[in-house]
Design a protein around this motif. Structure first.
Motif, PDB file in Angstrom:
ATOM      1  N   ALA A 229       0.835  -1.210   0.000  1.00 46.19           N
ATOM      2  CA  ALA A 229       0.000   0.000   0.000  1.00 46.19           C
ATOM      3  C   ALA A 229       0.867   1.257   0.000  1.00 46.19           C
ATOM      4  N   LEU A 230       2.016   1.190   0.672  1.00 43.28           N
ATOM      5  CA  LEU A 230       2.931   2.326   0.714  1.00 43.28           C
ATOM      6  C   LEU A 230       3.717   2.477  -0.586  1.00 43.28           C
ATOM      7  N   ASP A 231       3.947   1.334  -1.256  1.00 40.91           N
ATOM      8  CA  ASP A 231       4.737   1.348  -2.491  1.00 40.91           C
ATOM      9  C   ASP A 231       4.103   0.405  -3.511  1.00 40.91           C
ATOM     10  N   PRO A 232       3.084   0.881  -4.238  1.00 40.71           N
ATOM     11  CA  PRO A 232       2.380   0.020  -5.205  1.00 40.71           C
ATOM     12  C   PRO A 232       3.289  -0.539  -6.299  1.00 40.71           C
ATOM     13  N   LYS A 233       4.448   0.082  -6.514  1.00 46.10           N
ATOM     14  CA  LYS A 233       5.376  -0.388  -7.548  1.00 46.10           C
ATOM     15  C   LYS A 233       6.405  -1.378  -6.992  1.00 46.10           C
ATOM     16  N   LEU A 234       6.151  -1.880  -5.803  1.00 49.80           N
ATOM     17  CA  LEU A 234       7.054  -2.847  -5.187  1.00 49.80           C
ATOM     18  C   LEU A 234       7.262  -4.035  -6.118  1.00 49.80           C
TER      19      LEU A 234
END
Length: 433
Positions: A229-234
């Motif tokens: 949620a903090l980094d959708p491009k994880l």
């Protein structure tokens, strides 16, 4: 189906540390007495990370989790713990004694891609409670590490996994150490490229069934989702997308599932008086006479596959054997939406028919219900007067776990107990790329 990969584990530096002195049981079975013993045993015992103490005055900036992190950072700096240079699988042989016999259970430490339950790639068999998950999520997030493995099962019908592990177990480079009293461990670090590739291929079409560690799995999944949620491009291959597991073949001769007997106290005398008559409405009740004459018979009957449970202590030192008279009669007490496998389990009959309906109890009433996995201990606790009587249950078979999981059902709480518990501290999975 399951994405099962090698990883670079954090492990104790065997040049300076004695593994038998530093590994510990998983957090959920550490008693206060055992905690004190482990803390006094060795300054580097893994309990300081796995289950750090709560202290008066703890706050957001100083607490059990920050202390665990401080130990982890210090031990990495001092090379008490070191990270392996190459990704590896870790073959673990856990030798223990049960019933006077020596038994060996084999597991494979690996990292397994986290999947939501509805994908049926990783399959649960029991429900979880919120409290333990909050603790594990906080620990995982603070340490950025999995400190103890989820215990998973798989089916190896073609023997493809087993054939590779059989070869590895002949390698001479095993790390050997003792564990809990009567337990012994051997560990092989599998970095050989051919062996690694063969293991990955062997798992391609296999789902994983969670045996023990549902809370740990769901905590890892929740933490992954927070990070996403903090980094959708994880990246899909980021370390946080995986969880550390120990994987065991369902047919492993060392796989031992113990029953969870229910011990009862605090019932009024009038309820105890009418209980035999109420039981006879739904069950065929057979007296097995005194404990001395019936002990072996009970143990033999516990091996059968049909629905049967026992009561001890309702009439002195007498075992009662109970089987269902009419399945349709007891069906109305079962919660809706469950499979025939669930409805036919001994633990379901005890929880829903006897505890809920006949006795009017909540099956999770831990003020009046205690749990024990050992028949001798259960009987002794009734004989001592600590409890009024006990429900003696048969152990759940691995195929029942598979059937429940495959049907997207969940067993009643405290249905299974896998023995012995996997120690913590043999390998650690770091959630950093």
């Amino acid at each position: 189906m399951a994405d099962i990969r090698p990883f670079r584990a954090l492990r104790y530096n065997t040049a300076t540390e004695t593994l038998s002195a530093v590994i510990c049981p998983p957090y959920d079975v550490i008693s206060p007495q055992r905690e004190a013993s482990l803390l006094a045993h060795d300054l580097h015992n893994f309990i300081r990370i796995e289950y750090a103490k709560t202290l008066p005055g703890d706050d957001e900036s100083c607490n059990r989790y920050t202390r665990a992190l401080a130990h982890l950072q210090e031990w990495l700096r001092d090379e008490v713990l070191k990270q392996d240079e190459k990704p590896a699988y870790y073959l673990h042989e856990h030798t223990y004694s049960y019933g006077g016999e020596k038994v060996v259970r084999r597991g494979l430490f690996a990292r397994v891609r986290l999947e939501e339950w509805d994908k049926m790639v990783v399959r649960p068999h029991e429900r979880t409670m919120a409290g333990p998950k909050k603790d594990r999520i906080k620990l995982i997030g603070t340490l950025e590490a999995d400190t103890s493995p989820v215990f998973g099962l798989y089916q190896d019908d073609g023997g493809s996994v087993g054939s590779v592990l059989n070869q590895v177990s002949q390698w001479p480079e095993a790390i050997e150490f003792s564990g809990e009293p009567g337990e012994y461990h051997r560990l092989w670090v599998i970095t050989d490229l051919e062996a690694v590739a063969a293991i990955q291929r062997a798992f391609i079409d296999k789902p994983v069934y969670i045996a023990d560690g549902h809370h740990r799995y769901e905590s890892s999944l929740a933490y992954r989702n927070e990070r996403l949620a903090l980094d959708p491009k994880l990246s899909a291959d980021a370390a946080v997308n995986f969880v550390m597991m120990s994987l065991t073949d369902m047919a492993d001769p060392g796989l031992l599932i113990l029953p969870t007997h229910r011990l009862i106290k605090g019932l009024p005398k009038n309820l105890l008086y009418i209980l035999p008559e109420r039981l006879a409405e739904y069950f065929n009740v057979e007296s097995l006479d005194s404990i001395g004459e019936s002990w072996n018979k009970v143990k033999d009957l516990m091996k059968e596959s049909s629905s049967r449970f026992f009561i001890y202590g309702l009439n002195g030192k007498e075992f009662l054997s109970l089987t269902v008279k009419d399945q349709t009669k007891v069906e109305r007490f079962m919660p809706s939406g469950h499979t025939a496998t669930y409805r036919g389990m001994d633990v379901s009959l005890v929880d829903h028919v006897v505890l809920e309906d006949i006795l009017g109890m909540n099956p999770m009433d831990e003020e009046r219900i205690a749990y024990d996995h050992d028949l001798d201990s259960t009987v002794a606790r009734v004989n001592s007067g600590e409890f009024q009587f006990a429900f003696i249950l048969k152990p759940v078979k691995p195929e029942t776990i598979k059937d429940i999981s495959d049907a997207k059902d969940r067993m009643p709480r405290k249905s299974t107990y896998f023995y012995p518990k996997l120690p913590s501290g043999i390998v650690v999975y770091r959630l950093r790329d």
